[in-house]
Design an enzyme around this catalytic site. Sequence first.
Site, mmCIF file in Angstrom:
data_model
loop_
_atom_site.group_PDB
_atom_site.id
_atom_site.type_symbol
_atom_site.label_atom_id
_atom_site.label_comp_id
_atom_site.label_asym_id
_atom_site.label_seq_id
_atom_site.Cartn_x
_atom_site.Cartn_y
_atom_site.Cartn_z
ATOM 1 N N LYS A 84 11.077 -3.669 10.256
ATOM 2 C CA LYS A 84 12.050 -4.708 10.551
ATOM 3 C C LYS A 84 12.102 -5.340 12.109
ATOM 4 C CE LYS A 84 16.385 -6.273 9.861
ATOM 5 N NZ LYS A 84 16.135 -7.735 9.030
ATOM 6 N N CYS A 92 30.412 -2.227 12.805
ATOM 7 C CA CYS A 92 30.937 -1.081 13.541
ATOM 8 C C CYS A 92 31.546 -0.133 12.357
ATOM 9 C CB CYS A 92 32.074 -1.028 14.461
ATOM 10 S SG CYS A 92 31.811 -2.497 15.637
ATOM 11 N N GLU A 117 7.453 -11.789 0.815
ATOM 12 C CA GLU A 117 7.831 -10.698 1.511
ATOM 13 C C GLU A 117 8.088 -9.647 0.337
ATOM 14 O OE1 GLU A 117 10.076 -10.791 5.387
ATOM 15 O OE2 GLU A 117 10.876 -12.373 4.078
ATOM 16 N N HIS A 151 -0.841 -35.477 0.109
ATOM 17 C CA HIS A 151 -2.176 -35.515 1.191
ATOM 18 C C HIS A 151 -2.998 -33.979 0.930
ATOM 19 C CE1 HIS A 151 -0.836 -38.791 3.315
ATOM 20 N NE2 HIS A 151 0.608 -38.277 3.403
ATOM 21 N N TRP A 180 28.921 -1.346 17.228
ATOM 22 C CA TRP A 180 27.679 -2.186 17.135
ATOM 23 C C TRP A 180 28.206 -3.315 18.315
ATOM 24 C CZ3 TRP A 180 22.733 -3.456 15.813
ATOM 25 C CH2 TRP A 180 22.441 -4.796 15.541
ATOM 26 N N ASN A 224 37.119 -2.977 14.929
ATOM 27 C CA ASN A 224 35.671 -3.448 14.362
ATOM 28 C C ASN A 224 36.112 -5.162 14.450
ATOM 29 O OD1 ASN A 224 33.601 -4.354 12.953
ATOM 30 N ND2 ASN A 224 34.032 -3.751 11.019
ATOM 31 N N GLY A 225 35.435 -5.928 14.704
ATOM 32 C CA GLY A 225 35.876 -7.520 14.684
ATOM 33 C C GLY A 225 35.848 -8.006 16.143
ATOM 34 N N GLU A 262 11.388 -21.133 4.134
ATOM 35 C CA GLU A 262 11.951 -19.792 4.135
ATOM 36 C C GLU A 262 12.154 -19.336 2.705
ATOM 37 O OE1 GLU A 262 12.856 -17.313 6.109
ATOM 38 O OE2 GLU A 262 14.443 -16.541 5.256
ATOM 39 N N ARG A 278 25.176 1.672 8.909
ATOM 40 C CA ARG A 278 25.648 0.333 9.178
ATOM 41 C C ARG A 278 25.001 0.037 10.509
ATOM 42 N NH1 ARG A 278 31.111 -0.367 6.617
ATOM 43 N NH2 ARG A 278 31.612 -1.723 8.203
ATOM 44 N N LYS A 313 10.318 -15.428 1.685
ATOM 45 C CA LYS A 313 11.334 -14.591 1.150
ATOM 46 C C LYS A 313 10.498 -13.847 -0.249
ATOM 47 C CE LYS A 313 13.772 -13.313 3.585
ATOM 48 N NZ LYS A 313 13.661 -14.095 4.831
HETATM 49 C C1 F6R Z 1 11.606 -12.137 7.401
HETATM 50 C C2 F6R Z 1 11.979 -11.215 8.710
HETATM 51 C C3 F6R Z 1 10.823 -11.805 9.910
HETATM 52 C C4 F6R Z 1 11.523 -12.132 11.167
HETATM 53 C C5 F6R Z 1 10.429 -12.049 12.421
HETATM 54 C C6 F6R Z 1 11.120 -12.103 13.519
HETATM 55 O O1 F6R Z 1 12.561 -11.881 6.500
HETATM 56 O O2 F6R Z 1 12.660 -10.864 8.748
HETATM 57 O O3 F6R Z 1 9.857 -12.896 9.507
HETATM 58 O O4 F6R Z 1 12.236 -12.971 11.076
HETATM 59 O O5 F6R Z 1 9.644 -10.976 12.093
HETATM 60 O O6 F6R Z 1 12.109 -11.257 14.044
HETATM 61 P P1 F6R Z 1 13.179 -11.364 14.918
HETATM 62 O O7 F6R Z 1 14.278 -12.550 14.581
HETATM 63 O O8 F6R Z 1 13.900 -10.243 14.831
HETATM 64 O O9 F6R Z 1 12.518 -11.743 16.083
#
Ligand code: F6R
Length: 614
Positions: free
Chosen positions: A609, A2, A491, A507, A75, A101-102, A484, A27, A488
Amino acid sequence: MCGIVGYVGGRSAQDVVIDGLRRLEYRGYDSAGVALVHEGSVEGRKKAGKLANLEKAISEDPLPVSTIGLGHTRWATHGAPNDVNAHPHRGYGGRVAVVHNGIIENFDDLRARLEEEGHQMVSETDTEIVAHLLELQVDSGEDLTTAMQRVCRRLEGAFTLVAIDGQDPDRVVAARRNSPLVVGLGEGENFLGSDVAAFIEFTREALELGQDQVVTITREGVQVSTFDGRPAEGRAYHVDWDLSAAEKDGHDWFMRKEIFEQPRAVADSLLGRRTRSGALQLDEMRLSDQELRDIDKIIIIAAGTSFYAGLVAKYAIEHWCRVPVEVELSSEFRYRDPILDYSTLVVAISQSGETADTLQAIRHARTQRSKVLAICNTNGSTIPRESDAVIYTHAGPEIGVASTKGFLTQLVACYLLALYLAQVKGTRYGDEITQVLGQLEAMPDHISEVLAKADQVYDLAREHVGSRSVLFLGRHAGYPVALEGALKLKELAYLHAEGFAAGELKHGPIALVEQGLPVLCVVPPRGRDQLHDKMISGIQEVRARGARTICLAEEGDTSIEPYADVLLTLPRVPVLLQPLVAVVPLQLFACELATAMGHDVDQPRNLAKSVTVE
Ligand code: F6R
């Protein structure tokens, strides 16, 4: 998280507050509100949705002119994102207005006590009880500062609170515990903000507050005290960031800021999960204990990073609960005609709560009579709305496209779910569950220890500008961490990167290894000797073929030294919890390497996103 703004001075408080809220928009938020002191009372407006909705409401029903007020962008955590739950919240007589907030952990107890005394709450928030408690104090003759000190002593959890009293046109009072709040120091005016972006347009002189402090701002000055009412001092500093750096807390990218927020995000996601007797409680869990006992199979569905959180969850749930777990990519799930019924629990993990693949998968599961539990960071989003139960993570809004704090808090939620199922099904003793909860509660400090060594990872990352390919190896819960880490890097740095289970190398993938190939190896803690030793064999195999081994191993693990070209140490933590610390250097590595390569870390090419198309 928030956004909060408070103001007292000579300007229009409405303008200062709304401008401040606009600068805090980055935010993320789902509703906004403002309240002002005017002629002995508080006047306010609040609206779900964007600031434009609030401004429209004010233009239709203007607020009086005032030079003291506060505002909030919310939020949602407790309660849906709607007009009623939007802040500010008022006391029973409308005299006090509060923004927050919190998370107030003992909110249920306090609310029950207030309701017994005849108070009626209109919202589902934990904030409204604070407005009632403050109003009880000021109605009994206390000033708002003393009222805030008294009330804060009764609150548990993490919070920033800012309040005004309609009968006090000279002061805005705020408090903080484990949640951000800064004071902006002006001439004949003073400001409060959840960060300096809130007031950077008006002043660059700021005061940082300590833990458990109350601050009172007036036109003449600023007074700081402890919750006990003893005088205290903040730390004054000059802000030399521009607005864009201020929004990122001085970091170059939102992603980096979010990586550094992880100790806080993990701690917040653990808040309020224990009853007074210490037992685990998941209050958004709308499935009965009997329904949970009847579950004989769990299918986790998710995409991308959330899928990797699901892979970690499999290790934890199967170990602690002895229930078989399958982990599926949500985009594949319904097309393979999965076998589902009422005794299958489908767990959907999604940071955004809007991922179309995952949404379609849960819709399919529900048509097959399965119960769906969502693990989600976005209150009010579609996936939790369409699920039978929800565990919300409390990462706060994630702005960087690549998920970081979203992932860590998903892991926390998965561990909590596993422990909760173990409690309900009786597959672990209560003291074992309490022990793991204690270990989880220690994780924010361990994550901070890893972050304190970020420079070592940055140096390493910069050495790899120009690398064409990077491999990641892990075993057991370290395998999803390897996946992961590779994701990263793909991406952000647009590099060929692959994560493998170390035992699979022989393998096939070992054919990729050539002289100088960087291989990041997540070494399991030594408590699991077999696993640890097998991992070392894997590292030896790639090193013998010329790979440059970069090993992440727990501190004091000298057995790894002969095989590590570079050794990054991790704090000593239990094997199942290791992903919470092991992934952090990999996030830092990708962020720094991409920065050094000149890429836009927050908006990587071709990515969104929230992926709302199948
Ligand atoms: C990677 C990333 C994506 C999401 C994926 C699922 O850094 O952000 O791979 O993890 O698109 O997104 P959500 O969790 O929002 O369903």
